[in-house]
Enzyme design. Sequence first.
Site, PDB file in Angstrom:
ATOM      1  N   HIS A 193       0.825  -1.212   0.000  1.00 46.84           N
ATOM      2  CA  HIS A 193       0.000   0.000   0.000  1.00 46.84           C
ATOM      3  C   HIS A 193       0.853   1.253   0.000  1.00 46.84           C
ATOM      4  O   HIS A 193       0.478   2.273  -0.562  1.00 46.84           O
ATOM      5  CB  HIS A 193      -0.925  -0.016   1.216  1.00 46.84           C
ATOM      6  N   ARG A 196     -15.948  -8.142 -13.420  1.00 43.50           N
ATOM      7  CA  ARG A 196     -15.447  -9.500 -13.220  1.00 43.50           C
ATOM      8  C   ARG A 196     -16.062 -10.048 -11.945  1.00 43.50           C
ATOM      9  O   ARG A 196     -16.048  -9.378 -10.912  1.00 43.50           O
ATOM     10  CB  ARG A 196     -13.919  -9.487 -13.101  1.00 43.50           C
ATOM     11  N   GLU A 248      -6.551 -16.523 -18.666  1.00 41.10           N
ATOM     12  CA  GLU A 248      -5.397 -16.366 -17.778  1.00 41.10           C
ATOM     13  C   GLU A 248      -4.823 -17.709 -17.336  1.00 41.10           C
ATOM     14  O   GLU A 248      -3.937 -17.769 -16.501  1.00 41.10           O
ATOM     15  CB  GLU A 248      -5.746 -15.478 -16.571  1.00 41.10           C
ATOM     16  N   ASP A 301      -1.756 -13.477 -14.523  1.00 38.91           N
ATOM     17  CA  ASP A 301      -1.875 -14.898 -14.196  1.00 38.91           C
ATOM     18  C   ASP A 301      -1.415 -15.777 -15.348  1.00 38.91           C
ATOM     19  O   ASP A 301      -0.805 -16.819 -15.123  1.00 38.91           O
ATOM     20  CB  ASP A 301      -3.313 -15.241 -13.807  1.00 38.91           C
ATOM     21  N   CYS A 342      -6.223  -7.179 -20.093  1.00 44.93           N
ATOM     22  CA  CYS A 342      -6.408  -6.370 -18.881  1.00 44.93           C
ATOM     23  C   CYS A 342      -5.294  -6.632 -17.872  1.00 44.93           C
ATOM     24  O   CYS A 342      -5.265  -6.016 -16.813  1.00 44.93           O
ATOM     25  CB  CYS A 342      -7.772  -6.619 -18.261  1.00 44.93           C
TER      26      CYS A 342
HETATM   27  C1  PEP Z   1      -4.461 -10.920 -14.543  1.00 43.32           C
HETATM   28  O1  PEP Z   1      -4.273 -12.020 -14.018  1.00 43.32           O
HETATM   29  O2  PEP Z   1      -3.755 -10.459 -15.464  1.00 43.32           O
HETATM   30  C2  PEP Z   1      -5.577 -10.062 -14.100  1.00 43.32           C
HETATM   31  C3  PEP Z   1      -5.902  -8.963 -14.727  1.00 43.32           C
HETATM   32  O3  PEP Z   1      -6.213 -10.461 -12.960  1.00 43.32           O
HETATM   33  P1  PEP Z   1      -5.620 -10.196 -11.475  1.00 43.32           P
HETATM   34  O4  PEP Z   1      -4.342  -9.403 -11.627  1.00 43.32           O
HETATM   35  O5  PEP Z   1      -6.680  -9.458 -10.734  1.00 43.32           O
HETATM   36  O6  PEP Z   1      -5.399 -11.580 -10.996  1.00 43.32           O
HETATM   37 MG    MG Z   2      -5.841 -12.835 -12.733  1.00 41.03          MG
END
Ligand code: PEP
Ligand code: MG
Length: 843
Positions: free
Chosen positions: A455, A599, A693, A717, A764
């Site tokens: 943080h 999501r 992912e 991921d 994303c």
């Molecule tokens: C990812 O895995 O790229 C993703 C966008 O999800 P998170 O980072 O929330 O796991």
């Molecule tokens: Mg992810």
Amino acid sequence: MTTSQPLELLAPLSGVLLALDQVPDPVFSSRVIGDGLCIDPTSQSLCAPLAGVISNIQDSGHAVSVTDENGVQVLLHIGLDTVNLAGQGFTRLVEEGQRVEAGQPLIEFDADYVALHARSLLTLMLVVSGEPFVLLVPEQARVKAGQPLLHLSPADTLAEVNEEEGDALFSKPLTLPNSNGLHARPAAVFAQAAKAFSSSIYLHKQTQSANAKSLVAIMALQTSRGDSLQVSAAGEDAEAAIQALVTLLLDGCGETLAAAAGVVKPAAPVLSPTVLRGVCASPGSAFGQVVQVAQPQLDIPEAGAGEAFERAALARGLRAAAQALQTLQAKAAGGAQVEIFRAHQELLEDPTLLEHAHSLLAEGKSAAFAWNSATLATAKLLEGLGKALLVERAADLADVGQRVLKLILGVPDCAWDLPECAILVAEQLTPSQTAGLDTSKVLGFVTVGGGATSHVAILARALGLPSICGVQAQVLALPNGRQVLLDADKGELHLEPNLAEIEHLQAIRQQQLLRRQREVAQAALAAVTCDGHHVEITANVASLQEVEQALALGGEGVGLLRSEFLYLDRNRAPSPEEQASTYSAIARALGTERNLVVRTLDVGGDKPLAYVPMESETNPFLGLRGIRLCLERPELLREQLRAILTSAGLARLHIMLPMVSLLSELHLARAMLEEEALALGLTELPKLGIMIEVPSAALMADVFAPHVDFFSIGTNDLTQYTLAMDRDHPRLASQADSFHPAVLRLIDTTVKAAHAHGKWVGVCGALASEALAVPMLIGLGVDELSVSVPLIPTIKATVRELDLLDCQIIARQVLGLEEADQVREALRLYHAATVETSRVMEH
Ligand code: PEP
Ligand code: MG
């Protein structure tokens, strides 16, 4: 220690017997660890010299201790500097706590490998519990594994260790700098130093404690670089002991820290001691003067003045802290800060914490003592669980804990009196301290603790303050006022910067600022390439505030609402009404012309959710995470789907499922969505898509594509699962790189499959927020980039400088490369050859 019987120790190996004096390592030859002998081995299986219990076996398998029922403790250490092999060449045959018989094999090792890769194969057998002994065979003799070697005398002459009584003093937490933790050599130096004091002394790591005078106990802590440790001491010389031992720990307990750092990151260039290295927490650079900042020591009385009085004092402290946090939220610059302080407010109401504090009040303790003990115990518990996000929660708890404690004790929360151009240096900053920094005086900061996802790092980025974390502990010894250059982009602090370096970085900074101003001024322009190809640039958000910021910075919609972050710090589930009103407010802010991709809960892995209790898992990233958990608890998903569906019609609603790896998961979730939509009387279903992912989803994208409306690639991921590298692993951070061609090939496969079925694809994951990656992603055919809010103007400006045809060429080229570094280099060259040339032409 009460050894009463004479005891014979057996040879743990076959080989040639040598005296300890002949070992070319002063820690062993000086007998600091204990007296014993050395064998130059000719066998490859290390056996127990006595019957007993395995009191410690190092994870790296190069050392093991056996303790018998009378307290005789023998350490066996295979080779010299073998800790650096990190387990290679060793096979452990026993576990800690296991009973073993004399002669039983404990560790097998590959003598050729160890001899080639370590300094020496010489193996030590040391009686660390200190009983006197006589050798039964002459030095230089050839011995056979299992043959009697030493005759130990009873230990009735040995002194009993008296534990000092009284309240223990604790050092502040410090970060262990040794790259291989406190393995035998540094642990011996530490234990030896501790023995010079009469106080009883303990070394603490999270919830574990070790007698600091016991080498084996210290080794059993299995420490590693970056561990947060504390020293405690009780007795007459407690203060002096703590001071000396903390200094010793920070200095590396006799190990050279620069060399140790080299072991952690073999690929890192060897830096001169005029540069200290860490990890970038917030980008940028600054030239200024060192200002060391330390937490004040608080005097906490243990005994209370009556339960009712102390209860009232605690309640007052909690109320005042809640008010202060409310004020901080009102003053906060953005969503991230508000979220953090809201989380802190939640902690003030945490029932477990309050129960613990109240039980101590009932025992007659003071409000300050009760609160402090409760927060420390809970923070330790969270840290002990070892997950990155929980460790961050522990840091938040410590921060809130201090805030309330100071209010109870009436200690003013004094603002630091800072000079101009300050570069703050601290063991660790708290989120409150970071948010309160006076940016007219502070140019940046450097901390020993912390991580890039903490943080504090998030707040530093929100404040635009360059900062690095995870820096060697020597930084704490820099004198105040020393002129230093902080190059946060490279994760470096230059202690003797020359004028040319300073001017160079200042010029870059100036250019970056001008470029940023231009990008923000043009943020409303569409992201269209020079040859007319539009790429949708949307935002990754976790709150309504972030949606509002994203729109102000030119975001064209929301490509990822991480719904699990909306209520991350709640102990109770938000009511269906509250959930519905959150989604509706976000949808309303976006309006009917923009995409909102919600999501569904991605809980599990490194993201526990307090109100969704889960059983602990050995391997949570491969466990019940994302859609898997939601399908196990269908009511959770149904309730969320109902809440999301209330915002249908307010924005262009899309629902996205995380962590999908099987087609059946998609079918089950779709069926639930259809049922809930029907129950609500909706005539039109929102769009339904999945995150790509997990490699199985990417590889089978052609199978998934007919059943979805869109894909969004989660490169964070996808990278960890494709390369089999934990995304939070500090030592794999430089290798777990989304630019790796393996990840890019999966993106390519996904886009081709989606387009063949007329579906759109977004990215994303964090790769989309990297300007360097943009030409490659566009060239691969990605239709939407969902990026972190502050980067929206930069990514849009980057798209406007590109040509789709060029992007397609560079994309094909990088798919054929071998390593992530080659991909980065190719993209840098491409950038220099096209974008920078065209910028020069424009001017
Ligand atoms: C990812 O895995 O790229 C993703 C966008 O999800 P998170 O980072 O929330 O796991
Ligand atoms: Mg992810």
